[in-house]
Design an enzyme around this catalytic site. Sequence first.
Site, PDB file in Angstrom:
ATOM      1  N   LYS A 170       1.051  -1.428   0.005  1.00 38.10           N
ATOM      2  CA  LYS A 170      -0.055   0.069  -0.047  1.00 38.10           C
ATOM      3  C   LYS A 170       0.994   1.286   0.019  1.00 38.10           C
ATOM      4  O   LYS A 170       1.833   1.405   0.770  1.00 38.10           O
ATOM      5  CB  LYS A 170      -0.809  -0.097   1.248  1.00 38.10           C
ATOM      6  CG  LYS A 170      -2.096   0.829   1.282  1.00 38.10           C
ATOM      7  CD  LYS A 170      -3.079   0.313   1.948  1.00 38.10           C
ATOM      8  CE  LYS A 170      -4.321   1.345   1.978  1.00 38.10           C
ATOM      9  NZ  LYS A 170      -5.703   0.893   2.693  1.00 38.10           N
ATOM     10  N   GLU A 229     -20.497  -4.564   9.169  1.00 34.73           N
ATOM     11  CA  GLU A 229     -21.068  -3.900   9.968  1.00 34.73           C
ATOM     12  C   GLU A 229     -22.459  -4.651  10.727  1.00 34.73           C
ATOM     13  O   GLU A 229     -22.614  -4.356  11.941  1.00 34.73           O
ATOM     14  CB  GLU A 229     -21.843  -2.518   9.271  1.00 34.73           C
ATOM     15  CG  GLU A 229     -20.571  -1.464   9.097  1.00 34.73           C
ATOM     16  CD  GLU A 229     -19.936  -1.762   7.727  1.00 34.73           C
ATOM     17  OE1 GLU A 229     -20.032  -2.613   7.174  1.00 34.73           O
ATOM     18  OE2 GLU A 229     -19.195  -1.245   7.613  1.00 34.73           O
ATOM     19  N   ARG A 248     -26.238  -0.915   6.328  1.00 32.53           N
ATOM     20  CA  ARG A 248     -25.971  -2.410   5.997  1.00 32.53           C
ATOM     21  C   ARG A 248     -26.600  -3.291   7.157  1.00 32.53           C
ATOM     22  O   ARG A 248     -26.806  -4.418   7.079  1.00 32.53           O
ATOM     23  CB  ARG A 248     -24.389  -2.855   6.007  1.00 32.53           C
ATOM     24  CG  ARG A 248     -23.789  -2.400   4.781  1.00 32.53           C
ATOM     25  CD  ARG A 248     -23.550  -3.746   3.908  1.00 32.53           C
ATOM     26  NE  ARG A 248     -23.167  -3.256   2.622  1.00 32.53           N
ATOM     27  CZ  ARG A 248     -22.083  -3.594   2.234  1.00 32.53           C
ATOM     28  NH1 ARG A 248     -21.071  -4.272   2.861  1.00 32.53           N
ATOM     29  NH2 ARG A 248     -21.474  -3.394   0.888  1.00 32.53           N
TER      30      ARG A 248
HETATM   31  C1  TPP Z   1     -19.358  -1.267   4.103  1.00 32.98           C
HETATM   32  C2  TPP Z   1     -18.514  -0.438   4.153  1.00 32.98           C
HETATM   33  N1  TPP Z   1     -17.667  -0.215   5.330  1.00 32.98           N
HETATM   34  C3  TPP Z   1     -16.599   0.588   5.532  1.00 32.98           C
HETATM   35  C4  TPP Z   1     -16.025   1.282   4.467  1.00 32.98           C
HETATM   36  C5  TPP Z   1     -14.779   2.157   4.520  1.00 32.98           C
HETATM   37  N2  TPP Z   1     -13.917   1.681   3.806  1.00 32.98           N
HETATM   38  C6  TPP Z   1     -13.154   2.207   2.666  1.00 32.98           C
HETATM   39  S1  TPP Z   1     -11.946   1.193   2.022  1.00 32.98           S
HETATM   40  C7  TPP Z   1     -11.631   0.250   3.383  1.00 32.98           C
HETATM   41  C8  TPP Z   1     -10.821  -0.544   3.492  1.00 32.98           C
HETATM   42  C9  TPP Z   1     -10.514  -1.451   2.468  1.00 32.98           C
HETATM   43  O1  TPP Z   1      -9.539  -2.107   2.510  1.00 32.98           O
HETATM   44  P1  TPP Z   1      -8.832  -3.079   1.203  1.00 32.98           P
HETATM   45  O2  TPP Z   1     -10.055  -3.575   0.517  1.00 32.98           O
HETATM   46  O3  TPP Z   1      -7.762  -3.977   1.676  1.00 32.98           O
HETATM   47  O4  TPP Z   1      -8.335  -1.910   0.231  1.00 32.98           O
HETATM   48  P2  TPP Z   1      -6.942  -1.285   0.259  1.00 32.98           P
HETATM   49  O5  TPP Z   1      -7.342   0.273   0.581  1.00 32.98           O
HETATM   50  O6  TPP Z   1      -6.298  -1.855   1.592  1.00 32.98           O
HETATM   51  O7  TPP Z   1      -6.227  -1.209  -1.212  1.00 32.98           O
HETATM   52  C10 TPP Z   1     -12.910   0.654   4.372  1.00 32.98           C
HETATM   53  C11 TPP Z   1     -13.071   0.077   5.628  1.00 32.98           C
HETATM   54  C12 TPP Z   1     -16.721   0.766   3.078  1.00 32.98           C
HETATM   55  N3  TPP Z   1     -16.182   1.436   1.940  1.00 32.98           N
HETATM   56  N4  TPP Z   1     -17.748   0.151   2.781  1.00 32.98           N
END
Ligand code: TPP
Length: 636
Positions: A282, A367, A395
Site C-alpha cells: 500500500k 457492520e 448495512r
Molecule cells: C461497508 C463499508 N464499510 C466501510 C467502508 C470504509 N472503507 C473504505 S476502504 C476500506 C478498507 C479497504 O481495504 P482493502 O479492501 O484492503 O483495500 P485497500 O485500500 O487496502 O487497497 C474501508 C474500511 C466501506 N467503503 N464500506
Amino acid sequence: MIKKIEEGIYPSDIKKMDREELELLSYEIRDKLISTVAETGGHLASNLGIVEMTIAIHKVFDAPRDRIIWDVGHQSYVHKLLTGRGSGFSTLRRMNGLSGFPKRCESIYDTFDTGHASNSISAALGMAAARDLKGEDYDVVAVIGDGALTGGMVYEAMNNAGATDSGLIVLLNDNEMSISQNEGSMAQHLGKLRSSERYNNLKQNLKKGLRSIPVVGDTLFGGLEVLRDAVKYTMVPGVLFEELGFVYLGPIDGHDLGELIEVFTYAKMLKKPVIVHCVTKKGKGYLPAEKNPSKFHGVSPFDTETGMLKKESERPSYSSVFGRKLLTIALEKPEVIAVTAAMTDGTGLKEFADLLPKRLFDAGIAEEHAVTFAAGAAANGLHPAVAIYSTFLQRAYDQIVIDVCMQNLPVTLCIDRAGIVGADGETHHGVFDISYLMPVPNLTFFAPSDGEELEKMLEYAMNLDGPCAVRYPRGEAPEPLAEKRIFLQNASSSSASASDPSFLKSRTLLSGSDVTLISVGRMTEICAESCEILSSYGISAELIDARVLKPFDREAFVRSAEKTGILFVAEDNVLSGGFGSYVEDLFAQSTRVKVYRIAWPDEFIPHGTQEQLEKKYGMDAVSVAERVRETVEGKA
Ligand SMILES: Cc1ncc(C[n+]2csc(CCOP(=O)(O)OP(=O)(O)O)c2C)c(N)n1
C-alpha cells in the site's frame, strides 16, 4: 513513443505496449496520482499499490467487453487513467468532475457503481449468470482488497459461486492493510499463504504451459492441457478458497508486471471460479505513503515534498470529540466497550484503542456482525458503543431492529458522518439514517449541534439501560452554540445536563415571534446564521434546536407554533421520512399552522464540497433565509 496520460490512454493502447513501455507507464501513473491527489485529496495509498495490477488487467482482459468490478472502488483511479479519463483527472472528486469511485454514468468501462465494501463478488457472479443465460462469452472480473475480504457478503458470494462453477475471476489485492492493519483470522490465513512456496510450484508448471501460447491475451491456448495439469498439481487442501470451490493461484508479486500478466492470462483460460492472490504494498512508490499508509488511505490535500497536510483543522472534529469523551466514560465504567467496523481511526477511536486495547473490538468491514456482536455483549452485561458511519450503518438495519432494539438492549449507536459528507459523494452521504431509525421502537435518538452537546448526549446514552443512537456530522464540531453572540440574550439557550430529567427536550436557542425554525444537527449552525440574516430584514425568528429526535418534543413545537404560526424544519437528511415529516404530521389537522421543510431531495446527491452542495440544494444559510423571508412576506 508511448502516449501521455493527458492524451487519453485506452486499454487498446496498453495492449500494444511492450514490457518496457508498461514499466515507464507505471512511473507516469504514479506521478499523476501523487500530483493530482495532493491537490484534490482522495484515496492515494490504495491506488499507488494497485498500479501494476491495473495495467496487467487492461493488458490481459478486454474491457469494456470483459466486465471489471472494483470492490469499494476507491482504488479505481488507475483504471480511470487507463480508460481515457486522463485529461479530466484534475477534476477528480470535484463538483461536476470525475467521481472518486466507479460510475456507470461516467464511463462504459465502469460496469458497476461501488463505494461500500465486499459486494464485488456478488455483483460479478450476477453478471456471470446473466452472461451464461444469454449465451454470451466474456470474462467477469472482481478486484477486491484483503480488507474488503473481511465483509460477510464475500463468503455468501463465494459459497454461491463455488457451487455454480460459473466462469468468474477474483483478483485479490493483498496489501495486509484495510484502512489500518487488517484484523481477523482471514488476515492470518492470507499471511500463511503469503509465506508459502505454492507460487514457485505454480510458476514452474505455468512456464511449461505458457511457452506454447504465442501472444499473451491471444485466444490460442495451445497449452490448455498442460495448464490444467498445473492447476491440479498446485491444488492442495487447507486453502480456504479451494474448500469453497475456487481455484487458488498465488501468491504472486503484485508489482511484477510479467508475473501478473502471466497468471492473469492463465486465470482467464480456466473458465471456472478462480482467485488470484496478488501481494502488494500500500502506498508503493511514494515514501510518505509507504511509511504511513493509513494516513494516505484517504488524505486531504498535502504538500508532495513533505507529505504534510496543507490545512490542519482548527477545531476538533466531531469524531475526535466523540473518541475522547467515550474514553473518559470508559475509564470510569468498566462495562463500556467500543466496537468499530474497520474504522478505528476514522471514527476517532485511535486513542481508545491505544489505551484500552482489550476493550476495543474491530469487527472488520462487517457492520451487520458488529451490531449483533454488540447486542450479544450487551445481553451479557456490557455497554457497547458502536461507532459506524451513517452510510455504512445502512448495512445493519435488520440487526438494529431485531437484535438491538426489539430486545431493548443497552447498545449506543454512534453514527458518524451523518448528513452530507462532500467529495466521497453519493455512496457516502449519510442522509437516510433519520428516516430509517425514527420508526424503530425503544430507540432514543439524538442529533447534537456542537461538540459540547455531543459529549452530554454520549454521557446520557452510556448511562441509559436501553438502545440509543447519536448522529453527528463530518467535520469540525462548532464552539458551544449557546455561547454564540446572537443567543446570549436567551436564558433558556443552554441544554440541561445529561443527568437532568429534562435532558430529553429540545432547546430554544433564540426566541422570536414571526417564524419558527426547527433545526436538526448541522443545520442548527446554518439556521443560526439564517436567523441573523432574517433579523437584518426585520424578521423575528425563533430557533429551536431539536436535539432529541426521539422521543419527539411535541410540546415545544406546539408552543412555538401557537406563537408564530409558521414552522420551518431543516435537517441534513432526505425529505422522505425525515424529522420534518413528523412535525408535519403533528400539525396535519391544523388550519392555523403551516409547516415547511428544508432537507435533501429525493435523489442521490453527487460529490462536491459540503458547502457547494448545500448552496446548490438551497441548504445554506443564505438560501434558507431567503426561503423563510419569501414565505413570511407572503411571496411564496
Ligand atoms: C461497508 C463499508 N464499510 C466501510 C467502508 C470504509 N472503507 C473504505 S476502504 C476500506 C478498507 C479497504 O481495504 P482493502 O479492501 O484492503 O483495500 P485497500 O485500500 O487496502 O487497497 C474501508 C474500511 C466501506 N467503503 N464500506
